[in-house]
Design an enzyme around this catalytic site. Structure first.
Site, PDB file in Angstrom:
ATOM      1  N   ASP A  23      27.447  -6.364  11.903  1.00  0.00           N
ATOM      2  CA  ASP A  23      26.227  -5.889  12.564  1.00  0.00           C
ATOM      3  C   ASP A  23      25.132  -6.920  12.333  1.00  0.00           C
ATOM      4  O   ASP A  23      25.065  -7.534  11.267  1.00  0.00           O
ATOM      5  CB  ASP A  23      25.799  -4.529  12.016  1.00  0.00           C
TER       6      ASP A  23
ATOM      7  N   ASP B 290      28.266  -1.875  19.660  1.00  0.00           N
ATOM      8  CA  ASP B 290      27.563  -0.597  19.523  1.00  0.00           C
ATOM      9  C   ASP B 290      26.747  -0.292  20.778  1.00  0.00           C
ATOM     10  O   ASP B 290      26.674   0.856  21.212  1.00  0.00           O
ATOM     11  CB  ASP B 290      26.649  -0.613  18.296  1.00  0.00           C
TER      12      ASP B 290
END
Length: 176
Positions: A134, A152
């Site tokens: 991330d 995401d």
């Protein structure tokens, strides 16, 4: 007899359907963009050693290893948990593909493709790195959002598409 029915005569059944080409192309584009951005940040930019980077007063690029699922839930710090999450990703991706094979609606196909591409992107991270990469950190004042990645974004956009279809489009279009 309707020959465009994915379960009808001459069909490929559970493998290919009317919008499968769209789903495959969009999922692959999403996967390539996700993995490309992660590989670039990890190995070209070397984000782990050179970051974080402030892009805007509300947006930073940082490196976070997410060993769980959405929003860091169900963090897994051992190989069993890692592989169970990877297996869950495979099962979910196959289920979404089977759903996509059985539909005729391109909007729903696009939504499913985004979810599939995102799931595969994060699944590859989990298998290769042991955690999901991330890197996008959005914050305003005291408000701080989770750190996320392009996979995401694809998953959230796909879910929003399915919700739009469910609430605002024709009844049962997701199964037509």
């Amino acid at each position: 007899m309707n020959t465009s029915d994915p379960t009808g005569p001459g069909s490929k059944g559970w493998v290919w359907g009317p919008v499968s080409g769209l789903v495959l192309i969009v999922a692959l584009i999403g996967l390539v963009l996700d993995q490309g951005s992660k590989l670039w940040l990890l190995y070209s930019v070397d984000l782990g050693n050179t970051g974080p980077y402030r892009l805007l007063p509300v947006l930073d690029i940082v490196l976070v290893w997410n060993r769980g699922i959405s929003y860091g839930l169900f963090q897994q710090y051992n190989d069993l948990g890692r592989w169970l999450l990877a297996g869950l990703t495979i099962v979910a991706t196959v289920a979404l593909w089977v759903w996509s094979v059985r539909i005729h609606d391109r909007f729903v196909g696009l939504a499913l493709a985004l979810i599939i591409g995102g799931a595969l992107g994060n699944g590859i991270d989990r298998v290769y790195h042991g955690a999901v990469v991330d890197f996008v950190y959005f914050h305003v004042g005291d408000f701080s959002w989770y750190v996320f990645n392009l996979a995401d974004v694809w998953i959230v956009a796909g879910v929003i598409g399915l919700l739009i279809d469910s609430f605002f489009r024709s009844p049962n279009s997701a199964v037509k």
